[in-house]
Write a protein that holds these residues in place. Structure first.
Motif, PDB file in Angstrom:
ATOM      1  N   GLY A   1       0.778  -1.085  -0.068  1.00 44.76           N
ATOM      2  CA  GLY A   1      -0.071  -0.140   0.053  1.00 44.76           C
ATOM      3  C   GLY A   1       0.763   1.185  -0.008  1.00 44.76           C
ATOM      4  O   GLY A   1       0.493   2.197   0.232  1.00 44.76           O
ATOM      5  N   GLY A   2       2.032   1.200  -0.334  1.00 48.88           N
ATOM      6  CA  GLY A   2       2.940   2.280  -0.497  1.00 48.88           C
ATOM      7  C   GLY A   2       3.858   2.523   1.019  1.00 48.88           C
ATOM      8  O   GLY A   2       4.549   3.506   0.940  1.00 48.88           O
ATOM      9  N   VAL A   3       3.487   1.697   2.085  1.00 49.44           N
ATOM     10  CA  VAL A   3       4.088   1.932   3.203  1.00 49.44           C
ATOM     11  C   VAL A   3       5.380   1.732   3.250  1.00 49.44           C
ATOM     12  O   VAL A   3       6.318   2.459   3.654  1.00 49.44           O
ATOM     13  N   ASN A   4       5.854   0.792   2.739  1.00 48.47           N
ATOM     14  CA  ASN A   4       7.262   0.358   2.768  1.00 48.47           C
ATOM     15  C   ASN A   4       7.935   0.081   1.391  1.00 48.47           C
ATOM     16  O   ASN A   4       9.200  -0.176   1.099  1.00 48.47           O
ATOM     17  N   ASN A   5       7.085  -0.018   0.367  1.00 48.94           N
ATOM     18  CA  ASN A   5       7.639  -0.333  -0.981  1.00 48.94           C
ATOM     19  C   ASN A   5       8.349  -1.919  -1.161  1.00 48.94           C
ATOM     20  O   ASN A   5       8.995  -1.946  -2.165  1.00 48.94           O
ATOM     21  N   ASN A   6       7.800  -2.474  -0.275  1.00 52.95           N
ATOM     22  CA  ASN A   6       8.227  -3.974  -0.530  1.00 52.95           C
ATOM     23  C   ASN A   6       7.617  -4.585  -1.401  1.00 52.95           C
ATOM     24  O   ASN A   6       6.227  -4.633  -1.262  1.00 52.95           O
ATOM     25  N   TYR A   7       8.233  -5.691  -2.339  1.00 56.39           N
ATOM     26  CA  TYR A   7       7.357  -6.424  -3.238  1.00 56.39           C
ATOM     27  C   TYR A   7       7.977  -7.575  -2.989  1.00 56.39           C
ATOM     28  O   TYR A   7       9.033  -8.124  -3.731  1.00 56.39           O
ATOM     29  N   SER A   8       7.371  -8.687  -2.106  1.00 57.77           N
ATOM     30  CA  SER A   8       7.862 -10.058  -2.062  1.00 57.77           C
ATOM     31  C   SER A   8       7.543 -10.927  -3.167  1.00 57.77           C
ATOM     32  O   SER A   8       6.397 -11.048  -3.920  1.00 57.77           O
ATOM     33  N   VAL A   9       8.786 -11.666  -3.470  1.00 54.94           N
ATOM     34  CA  VAL A   9       8.671 -12.597  -4.733  1.00 54.94           C
ATOM     35  C   VAL A   9       9.035 -14.152  -3.854  1.00 54.94           C
ATOM     36  O   VAL A   9       9.937 -13.879  -3.282  1.00 54.94           O
ATOM     37  N   PRO A  10       8.216 -15.050  -3.927  1.00 56.98           N
ATOM     38  CA  PRO A  10       6.991 -15.067  -4.984  1.00 56.98           C
ATOM     39  C   PRO A  10       5.656 -14.645  -4.214  1.00 56.98           C
ATOM     40  O   PRO A  10       5.667 -14.518  -2.951  1.00 56.98           O
ATOM     41  N   SER A  11       4.765 -14.331  -4.835  1.00 54.69           N
ATOM     42  CA  SER A  11       3.730 -13.827  -4.469  1.00 54.69           C
ATOM     43  C   SER A  11       2.432 -14.168  -5.451  1.00 54.69           C
ATOM     44  O   SER A  11       2.761 -14.274  -6.668  1.00 54.69           O
ATOM     45  N   GLY A  12       1.306 -14.500  -4.984  1.00 52.06           N
ATOM     46  CA  GLY A  12       0.020 -14.747  -5.686  1.00 52.06           C
ATOM     47  C   GLY A  12      -0.400 -16.050  -5.204  1.00 52.06           C
ATOM     48  O   GLY A  12       0.193 -16.856  -4.463  1.00 52.06           O
ATOM     49  N   THR A  13      -1.578 -16.323  -5.655  1.00 52.21           N
ATOM     50  CA  THR A  13      -2.357 -17.586  -5.186  1.00 52.21           C
ATOM     51  C   THR A  13      -2.479 -18.597  -6.140  1.00 52.21           C
ATOM     52  O   THR A  13      -2.708 -19.765  -5.859  1.00 52.21           O
ATOM     53  N   ASP A  14      -2.115 -18.469  -7.495  1.00 49.90           N
ATOM     54  CA  ASP A  14      -2.039 -19.596  -8.488  1.00 49.90           C
ATOM     55  C   ASP A  14      -1.418 -18.753  -9.727  1.00 49.90           C
ATOM     56  O   ASP A  14      -1.109 -17.690  -9.773  1.00 49.90           O
ATOM     57  N   SER A  15      -1.191 -19.627 -10.797  1.00 52.58           N
ATOM     58  CA  SER A  15      -0.573 -19.310 -11.953  1.00 52.58           C
ATOM     59  C   SER A  15      -1.037 -17.865 -12.595  1.00 52.58           C
ATOM     60  O   SER A  15      -0.281 -17.263 -13.407  1.00 52.58           O
ATOM     61  N   SER A  16      -2.252 -17.616 -12.355  1.00 48.27           N
ATOM     62  CA  SER A  16      -2.931 -16.414 -13.116  1.00 48.27           C
ATOM     63  C   SER A  16      -2.638 -15.108 -12.239  1.00 48.27           C
ATOM     64  O   SER A  16      -2.774 -13.935 -12.561  1.00 48.27           O
ATOM     65  N   THR A  17      -2.285 -15.190 -10.885  1.00 48.29           N
ATOM     66  CA  THR A  17      -1.938 -14.087  -9.898  1.00 48.29           C
ATOM     67  C   THR A  17      -0.283 -14.129  -9.475  1.00 48.29           C
ATOM     68  O   THR A  17       0.065 -13.241  -8.930  1.00 48.29           O
ATOM     69  N   TYR A  18       0.374 -15.209  -9.993  1.00 51.05           N
ATOM     70  CA  TYR A  18       1.955 -15.239  -9.648  1.00 51.05           C
ATOM     71  C   TYR A  18       2.629 -13.779 -10.062  1.00 51.05           C
ATOM     72  O   TYR A  18       2.108 -13.194 -11.006  1.00 51.05           O
ATOM     73  N   ASN A  19       3.240 -13.263  -9.394  1.00 47.91           N
ATOM     74  CA  ASN A  19       4.230 -12.093  -9.640  1.00 47.91           C
ATOM     75  C   ASN A  19       5.578 -12.525 -10.414  1.00 47.91           C
ATOM     76  O   ASN A  19       6.703 -11.745 -10.534  1.00 47.91           O
ATOM     77  N   TYR A  20       5.673 -13.601 -10.918  1.00 44.65           N
ATOM     78  CA  TYR A  20       6.969 -14.015 -11.779  1.00 44.65           C
ATOM     79  C   TYR A  20       6.405 -15.099 -12.638  1.00 44.65           C
ATOM     80  O   TYR A  20       5.267 -15.608 -12.610  1.00 44.65           O
ATOM     81  N   GLU A  21       7.318 -15.520 -13.706  1.00 44.28           N
ATOM     82  CA  GLU A  21       6.934 -16.518 -14.587  1.00 44.28           C
ATOM     83  C   GLU A  21       8.260 -17.348 -14.553  1.00 44.28           C
ATOM     84  O   GLU A  21       9.566 -16.555 -14.603  1.00 44.28           O
ATOM     85  N   ILE A  22       8.226 -18.462 -14.942  1.00 42.56           N
ATOM     86  CA  ILE A  22       9.387 -19.518 -14.962  1.00 42.56           C
ATOM     87  C   ILE A  22       9.622 -19.717 -16.439  1.00 42.56           C
ATOM     88  O   ILE A  22       8.705 -20.091 -17.282  1.00 42.56           O
ATOM     89  N   ASP A  23      10.711 -19.359 -16.797  1.00 35.24           N
ATOM     90  CA  ASP A  23      11.101 -19.992 -18.170  1.00 35.24           C
ATOM     91  C   ASP A  23      12.045 -20.860 -18.162  1.00 35.24           C
ATOM     92  O   ASP A  23      13.364 -20.958 -17.972  1.00 35.24           O
ATOM     93  N   SER A  24      11.667 -22.342 -18.436  1.00 31.11           N
ATOM     94  CA  SER A  24      12.240 -23.360 -18.246  1.00 31.11           C
ATOM     95  C   SER A  24      13.245 -23.831 -19.170  1.00 31.11           C
ATOM     96  O   SER A  24      14.450 -24.474 -19.016  1.00 31.11           O
ATOM     97  N   LYS A  25      13.182 -23.126 -20.278  1.00 34.83           N
ATOM     98  CA  LYS A  25      14.193 -23.255 -21.461  1.00 34.83           C
ATOM     99  C   LYS A  25      15.737 -22.586 -21.143  1.00 34.83           C
ATOM    100  O   LYS A  25      16.679 -23.093 -21.332  1.00 34.83           O
TER     101      LYS A  25
END
Length: 173
Positions: A43-67
């Motif tokens: 909410g702009g309080v501390n600017n932290n952006y934790s990874v991984p985050s999200g509840t499923d593959s449609s909301t994850y904040n990352y993508e895996i490139d297996s290649k």
């Protein structure tokens, strides 16, 4: 005569006011560029952006490139306000900010470490075309390096910033 002059001035004022655009249709706000990830979780309080985050593959904040064996963290820039012109911003890692936070004791140095530059890639800039409000870029992380035994139980910190906009100003908050 006085009365007719007064009526004419009143009529002229009314005519002038009635020709102005409705305030509800007037663009408002100042156009500034910001990183939505700086406010999305904290909410702009501390600017932290934790990874991984999200509840499923449609909301994850990352993508895996297996290649390429890379974990790509989704980052970006957006434009607030009424403007919609094309712009570019530089993308930079800010190791000095992380070092200051570690030195100030904000993060426990036995658990939190500065992410080594050899572990990640960032684009030099992001270009957003006219009409688009924002764009996406990726922080690419080497999965093999993330799995190193020396990092077991540790958190890696990296500050990413946008800088040097070609148009508009940055929202530094």
């Amino acid at each position: 005569m006085r009365y007719s002059s007064f009526l004419f001035i009143g009529w002229l004022a009314l005519f002038t006011v009635s020709c102005q655009k409705d305030d509800s249709r007037t663009p408002y706000g100042m156009s500034k560029i910001y990183m939505p990830q700086a406010i999305v979780q904290s909410g702009g309080v501390n600017n932290n952006y934790s990874v991984p985050s999200g509840t499923d593959s449609s909301t994850y904040n990352y993508e895996i490139d297996s290649k390429t064996s890379r974990l790509n963290v989704i980052l970006g820039a957006n434009l607030s306000g009424p403007a919609a012109g094309a712009y570019t911003v530089g993308v930079q890692a800010d190791d000095d900010s992380v070092r200051r936070l570690l030195a100030a004791g904000v993060f426990d140095t036995s658990t939190y470490k500065l992410m080594p530059a050899s572990m990640y890639t960032l684009p030099a800039q992001l270009s957003v075309p006219a009409g688009a409000r924002g764009g996406t870029f990726y922080l690419g992380l080497d999965i093999g390096m993330l799995k190193a035994d020396s990092l077991a139980g540790k958190y890696l910190l990296l500050a990413v910033r946008i800088a040097n906009p070609s148009l508009y100003t940055l929202d530094t908050a």
